[in-house]
Design a protein around this motif. Structure first.
Motif, PDB file in Angstrom:
ATOM      1  N   VAL A  15       0.831  -1.206   0.000  1.00 11.81           N
ATOM      2  CA  VAL A  15       0.000   0.000   0.000  1.00 11.81           C
ATOM      3  C   VAL A  15       0.867   1.258   0.000  1.00 11.81           C
ATOM      4  CG1 VAL A  15      -1.861   1.224   1.202  1.00 11.81           C
ATOM      5  CG2 VAL A  15      -1.819  -1.268   1.203  1.00 11.81           C
ATOM      6  N   MET A  16       1.976   1.223   0.728  1.00 12.42           N
ATOM      7  CA  MET A  16       2.897   2.362   0.730  1.00 12.42           C
ATOM      8  C   MET A  16       3.426   2.656  -0.667  1.00 12.42           C
ATOM      9  SD  MET A  16       5.043   1.372   4.157  1.00 12.42           S
ATOM     10  CE  MET A  16       6.452   2.411   3.742  1.00 12.42           C
ATOM     11  N   SER A  17       3.593   1.611  -1.489  1.00 13.07           N
ATOM     12  CA  SER A  17       4.174   1.799  -2.814  1.00 13.07           C
ATOM     13  C   SER A  17       3.258   2.587  -3.753  1.00 13.07           C
ATOM     14  CB  SER A  17       4.518   0.445  -3.440  1.00 13.07           C
ATOM     15  OG  SER A  17       3.350  -0.271  -3.822  1.00 13.07           O
ATOM     16  N   VAL A  18       1.954   2.697  -3.390  1.00 15.57           N
ATOM     17  CA  VAL A  18       1.028   3.491  -4.212  1.00 15.57           C
ATOM     18  C   VAL A  18       0.524   4.721  -3.444  1.00 15.57           C
ATOM     19  CG1 VAL A  18       0.285   1.543  -5.624  1.00 15.57           C
ATOM     20  CG2 VAL A  18      -0.939   2.048  -3.509  1.00 15.57           C
TER      21      VAL A  18
ATOM     22  N   ARG B 288      11.753  -3.021 -14.277  1.00 18.93           N
ATOM     23  CA  ARG B 288      10.631  -3.457 -13.451  1.00 18.93           C
ATOM     24  C   ARG B 288      10.271  -4.915 -13.752  1.00 18.93           C
ATOM     25  NH1 ARG B 288       7.892   0.768 -10.876  1.00 18.93           N
ATOM     26  NH2 ARG B 288       6.062  -0.566 -10.640  1.00 18.93           N
ATOM     27  N   THR B 289      10.394  -5.309 -15.014  1.00 16.83           N
ATOM     28  CA  THR B 289      10.093  -6.690 -15.385  1.00 16.83           C
ATOM     29  C   THR B 289      11.070  -7.659 -14.729  1.00 16.83           C
ATOM     30  OG1 THR B 289       9.191  -5.984 -17.519  1.00 16.83           O
ATOM     31  CG2 THR B 289       9.834  -8.295 -17.313  1.00 16.83           C
TER      32      THR B 289
ATOM     33  N   GLY C  49       8.173  -4.267  -4.437  1.00 18.60           N
ATOM     34  CA  GLY C  49       9.566  -4.636  -4.663  1.00 18.60           C
ATOM     35  C   GLY C  49      10.231  -3.780  -5.723  1.00 18.60           C
ATOM     36  N   CYS C  50       9.470  -3.423  -6.771  1.00 20.34           N
ATOM     37  CA  CYS C  50      10.022  -2.558  -7.824  1.00 20.34           C
ATOM     38  C   CYS C  50      10.386  -1.189  -7.264  1.00 20.34           C
ATOM     39  CB  CYS C  50       9.012  -2.411  -8.960  1.00 20.34           C
ATOM     40  SG  CYS C  50       8.852  -3.884  -9.998  1.00 20.34           S
ATOM     41  N   VAL C  51       9.530  -0.665  -6.389  1.00 17.06           N
ATOM     42  CA  VAL C  51       9.807   0.634  -5.770  1.00 17.06           C
ATOM     43  C   VAL C  51      11.037   0.543  -4.868  1.00 17.06           C
ATOM     44  CG1 VAL C  51       8.909   2.378  -4.169  1.00 17.06           C
ATOM     45  CG2 VAL C  51       7.408   1.404  -5.911  1.00 17.06           C
TER      46      VAL C  51
END
Length: 373
Positions: free
Chosen positions: A213-216, A321-322, A303-305
């Protein structure tokens, strides 16, 4: 000014990331319900209210700090909140907690989907590989696409779960009265205290979804929007948790070993088998796929962030990102190899206990104090 529909609001998309992270790893199958709630008897049916208070509190404080300080990745988050000296050690602890969550929660997602799809002729990797590919595609363009995709998948998940609950009570051969009168399945720990402790541990385990949720959090524009996102996530998640728990509880005296994950790996499928509606079973398969995708995409985006800077040598952002997504979901697939029973009984408890000192207590004390200044 044109009025915005509630279904188009950003905060509902953020709430969907919470629901997706929670619902995919084991809850869509009913495995979490029987492990943490149904086995305690009727009192377990109200325990989701308590469990999600813990998770919701952590979600609010962590997400609001991330939004207000521009720290959607947890490494800059801890450096901002704890300072450079302490923060670098907390970041390592968060890395361990996050990767353990990916292995456990992601592993449960893949294992649950595999257990469902293998009934229809799919192999384990036949279910896992398409999930990894689609999740990677969802993460290509960042938080906005993940949030939007999760929101629409959430609508489908809510509709299917409520439909299954409705049909199980209107067309099924349940016995709610006998279930209420019977002794709790967990006769070794049947009292209220154990039910409360189980709910609290579950809330601590699910609090690790706050990384998703933090990542968005960058999509939220104010504290009021953060509050709306968390309240919406709480209400929707609790309704679905109680609906699934009540459905399964009504069949505990009808279906032998329903609360034994070693015998009945997918409790909801056992209930559907009693309804005699093949179309509803296929609808559940679609639900499981959506649940796993929302969970996998949420974990992958977090994880990407977090690990974006570690892969900065890959210049193309989409390719970067992939790669990160495939590596993380590979860890989840590895976790699934331990088996659904082991992940449910040992994995979730380990992550939950780690989360208490590492995440839950600091969120309600340190992070809350930082926000109030």
């Amino acid at each position: 000014m044109k009025k915005t529909s509630i279904f188009a609001t950003t905060y509902l998309g953020v709430a969907a990331v919470w629901l997706g992270g929670h619902f995919g790893p084991g809850f869509a199958t009913g495995a979490f319900s029987v492990t943490y709630y149904v086995k305690y008897g009727w009192i377990g049916l109200v325990m989701p209210l308590l469990a999600m208070l813990v998770t919701g509190g952590v979600m609010f404080y962590m997400t609001e700090y991330a939004r207000s300080h521009g720290t959607t990745s947890y490494k800059p988050f801890v450096l901002s909140c704890y300072g450079e000296t302490v923060g670098k050690w907390v970041a390592i602890l968060y890395d361990i907690l996050f990767l353990a969550t990916v292995m456990c929660a992601g592993g449960l997602a893949f294992s649950g989907e595999a257990n469902v799809l293998m009934n229809f002729g799919f192999s384990y990797w036949g279910a896992a590989i398409p999930t990894i590919i689609i999740s990677a595609l969802l993460c290509l363009y960042g938080s906005r696409l993940v949030s939007r995709a999760s929101k629409y998948m959430m609508y489908a998940i809510v509709a299917v779960v409520l439909l299954i609950t409705l049909l199980s009570f209107t067309r099924g051969q349940y016995d709610l009265g006998a279930a209420v009168a019977a002794a709790p399945v967990n006769t070794q720990e049947p009292n209220l205290l154990h039910a409360i402790l189980s709910a609290l541990l579950y809330g601590c385990f699910q609090s690790t979804i706050c990384f998703n949720v933090m990542s968005v959090a960058d999509l939220l524009e104010s504290r009021a929007e953060t509050r709306k996102a968390i309240i919406a996530g709480y209400i929707i998640t609790v309704i679905l948790m109680i609906a699934i728990a009540l459905t399964l509880f009504s069949y505990v005296t009808i279906i032998p070993d329903l609360c034994n994950p070693g015998v009945v790996a997918v409790p909801i499928m056992a209930v559907l088998g009693r309804l005699g509606m093949p179309w509803l079973t296929w609808l559940f398969v679609i639900l499981m796929t959506l649940a796993v995708l929302t969970s996998a995409a949420g974990l992958a985006n977090a994880g990407c962030v977090r690990f974006n800077s570690l892969f900065s040598f890959i210049k193309n952002m989409q390719l970067r990102r992939t790669v990160i997504t495939c590596l993380l979901l590979g860890v989840a697939a590895l976790g699934a190899s331990f088996g659904m029973k082991a992940l449910l009984q040992q994995g979730t408890s380990i992550v939950g206990y780690i989360g208490i000192p590492a995440l839950v207590l600091p969120a309600f004390t340190i992070v809350r104090a930082r926000l109030s200044k």
